[in-house]
Scaffold this active site. Structure first.
Site, PDB file in Angstrom:
ATOM      1  N   ASP A 161     -13.170 -76.051 -50.369  1.00 35.21           N
ATOM      2  CA  ASP A 161     -13.985 -77.232 -50.064  1.00 35.21           C
ATOM      3  C   ASP A 161     -15.392 -76.818 -49.653  1.00 35.21           C
ATOM      4  O   ASP A 161     -15.677 -75.624 -49.479  1.00 35.21           O
ATOM      5  CB  ASP A 161     -13.303 -78.095 -48.979  1.00 35.21           C
ATOM      6  CG  ASP A 161     -12.773 -77.272 -47.800  1.00 35.21           C
ATOM      7  OD1 ASP A 161     -13.150 -76.089 -47.674  1.00 35.21           O
ATOM      8  OD2 ASP A 161     -11.995 -77.809 -47.002  1.00 35.21           O
ATOM      9  N   ASN A 197      -5.511 -83.207 -37.442  1.00 34.59           N
ATOM     10  CA  ASN A 197      -5.021 -84.481 -37.991  1.00 34.59           C
ATOM     11  C   ASN A 197      -4.109 -84.274 -39.207  1.00 34.59           C
ATOM     12  O   ASN A 197      -3.752 -85.227 -39.887  1.00 34.59           O
ATOM     13  CB  ASN A 197      -6.205 -85.374 -38.391  1.00 34.59           C
ATOM     14  CG  ASN A 197      -7.090 -84.711 -39.431  1.00 34.59           C
ATOM     15  OD1 ASN A 197      -6.803 -83.603 -39.880  1.00 34.59           O
ATOM     16  ND2 ASN A 197      -8.152 -85.386 -39.825  1.00 34.59           N
ATOM     17  N   HIS A 238      -4.897 -82.446 -41.895  1.00 38.08           N
ATOM     18  CA  HIS A 238      -5.570 -82.236 -43.185  1.00 38.08           C
ATOM     19  C   HIS A 238      -5.346 -80.809 -43.687  1.00 38.08           C
ATOM     20  O   HIS A 238      -5.151 -79.874 -42.917  1.00 38.08           O
ATOM     21  CB  HIS A 238      -7.057 -82.599 -43.131  1.00 38.08           C
ATOM     22  CG  HIS A 238      -7.979 -81.617 -42.462  1.00 38.08           C
ATOM     23  ND1 HIS A 238      -9.127 -82.011 -41.816  1.00 38.08           N
ATOM     24  CD2 HIS A 238      -7.949 -80.272 -42.336  1.00 38.08           C
ATOM     25  CE1 HIS A 238      -9.761 -80.950 -41.342  1.00 38.08           C
ATOM     26  NE2 HIS A 238      -9.061 -79.883 -41.644  1.00 38.08           N
ATOM     27  N   GLU A 294      -7.981 -85.546 -46.074  1.00 37.78           N
ATOM     28  CA  GLU A 294      -7.802 -86.210 -44.793  1.00 37.78           C
ATOM     29  C   GLU A 294      -6.601 -87.160 -44.856  1.00 37.78           C
ATOM     30  O   GLU A 294      -6.096 -87.442 -45.955  1.00 37.78           O
ATOM     31  CB  GLU A 294      -9.086 -86.994 -44.461  1.00 37.78           C
ATOM     32  CG  GLU A 294     -10.340 -86.131 -44.376  1.00 37.78           C
ATOM     33  CD  GLU A 294     -10.402 -85.270 -43.111  1.00 37.78           C
ATOM     34  OE1 GLU A 294      -9.360 -84.963 -42.507  1.00 37.78           O
ATOM     35  OE2 GLU A 294     -11.529 -84.883 -42.737  1.00 37.78           O
TER      36      GLU A 294
HETATM   37  C1  GLP Z   1     -11.673 -77.076 -41.839  1.00 37.69           C
HETATM   38  C2  GLP Z   1     -11.301 -76.673 -43.265  1.00 37.69           C
HETATM   39  C3  GLP Z   1      -9.828 -76.507 -43.418  1.00 37.69           C
HETATM   40  C4  GLP Z   1      -9.269 -75.716 -42.248  1.00 37.69           C
HETATM   41  C5  GLP Z   1      -9.446 -76.493 -40.975  1.00 37.69           C
HETATM   42  C6  GLP Z   1      -8.877 -75.809 -39.746  1.00 37.69           C
HETATM   43  O1  GLP Z   1     -11.903 -78.393 -41.672  1.00 37.69           O
HETATM   44  N1  GLP Z   1     -11.778 -77.579 -44.257  1.00 37.69           N
HETATM   45  O2  GLP Z   1      -9.569 -75.842 -44.644  1.00 37.69           O
HETATM   46  O3  GLP Z   1      -7.915 -75.465 -42.460  1.00 37.69           O
HETATM   47  O4  GLP Z   1     -10.801 -76.748 -40.792  1.00 37.69           O
HETATM   48  O5  GLP Z   1      -9.857 -75.046 -39.091  1.00 37.69           O
HETATM   49  P1  GLP Z   1      -9.541 -73.972 -37.976  1.00 37.69           P
HETATM   50  O6  GLP Z   1      -8.908 -72.812 -38.666  1.00 37.69           O
HETATM   51  O7  GLP Z   1     -10.884 -73.623 -37.413  1.00 37.69           O
HETATM   52  O8  GLP Z   1      -8.638 -74.607 -36.984  1.00 37.69           O
END
Ligand code: GLP
Length: 270
Positions: free
Chosen positions: A94, A165, A167, A172
């Site tokens: 993404d 959440n 995702h 989302e």
């Molecule tokens: C972001 C990314 C996700 C990731 C998530 C969790 O929003 N788009 O791919 O899994 O955050 O982030 P973290 O690893 O910092 O908890």
């Protein structure tokens, strides 16, 4: 020699049942590691073994704090073993929309630091969605990324984190299982969690381009990592609750090769 199946033959009558049985895919047993470093090393070892066997591996790469240790371990192991990464391709999940080119908070910048700067990929081996094109031509940018993934032969191993959440990538809550690459509005929880990187919520991007749930499900191996108590509740919902677009990570449960690498805090509610 066996003859091919005759698709013109009438199908045998299905047994009559009052209600079709409810199919709730079970989750694989999570691997609970003694700590984040151990989890990161286990996943990095799997990637190295895969690339040693298939130098033209296509790796699906995620961003977020969860992945930092994986990339560090991967770089360390690759150096120790003299891994040939010249034919590896990495596809990001993404990208934020609306940041200036080269902004250090673009996922492209973060992944370049780890995979180009440290691991030694050529910039052309790191593929990321095009956020500039996504602003002007969202459908074209999305279709181009899907086509690039298909051209590369699909993802062999997809790294995944999970948002609070539920995702995965930027799919989302509400993302359907058949979703493909597209531009999306970011959820409030996602923006809250990202706000500290942008100096506050007002400057935090509102939109992104993300691969879809169906895009992720096409990968041959899914490796989801989650660490810390902040992920415990959503992991319990994703792994033991209903399979529903409301918790996008729950939609991964039907995948035939999904592994979950957790620490004890993240696994606490399972
Ligand atoms: C972001 C990314 C996700 C990731 C998530 C969790 O929003 N788009 O791919 O899994 O955050 O982030 P973290 O690893 O910092 O908890």
């Amino acid at each position: 020699m066996t003859s091919p199946p005759d698709h013109t033959a009438p199908a045998p009558a299905a047994p009559r049942t009052a209600e079709p049985p409810l199919q709730i895919p079970a989750s694989p047993e999570p691997v609970v590691h003694p700590g984040r470093d151990a989890a990161a090393e286990a996943v990095a070892d799997e990637i190295v073994a895969l690339v040693e066997r298939r130098p033209d591996t296509v790796l699906g790469v995620a961003t977020g704090s969860t992945m930092t240790g994986v990339y560090r371990a991967l770089v360390r192991r690759a150096r120790e073993r003299g891994l040939d990464v010249s034919r590896l391709t990495a596809f990001a999940l993404d990208e934020y929309l609306g940041l200036p080119p080269g902004d250090p908070r673009l996922f492209r910048s973060v992944l370049e630091a780890h995979l180009v700067g440290d691991l030694g990929l050529d910039p052309s081996q790191l593929r990321t969605p095009d956020p500039e094109r996504a602003l002007d031509d969202p459908a074209g940018a999305a279709a181009a990324y899907e086509a690039a993934l298909l051209d590369a032969g699909g993802v062999d191993l997809q790294l995944l984190g999970i948002g609070r959440n539920g995702h995965v990538a930027f799919n989302e809550p509400g993302s359907p299982p058949d979703s493909l690459t597209r531009t999306v509005e970011l959820d409030g929880v996602t923006r809250d969690d990202a706000a500290s990187s942008f100096g506050g919520l007002a400057a935090t991007p509102r939109r992104a381009i993300t691969v879809g749930v169906a895009t992720i499900l096409r990968a041959r191996r899914l490796r989801l990592l989650a660490f810390g108590g902040a992920k415990a509740a959503i992991l319990a919902r994703a792994l033991t609750g209903p399979v529903s677009p409301e918790v996008p990570a729950s939609l991964l449960r039907g995948h035939p090769d999904l592994a979950l690498h957790l620490d004890a805090e993240a696994a606490a509610a399972l």
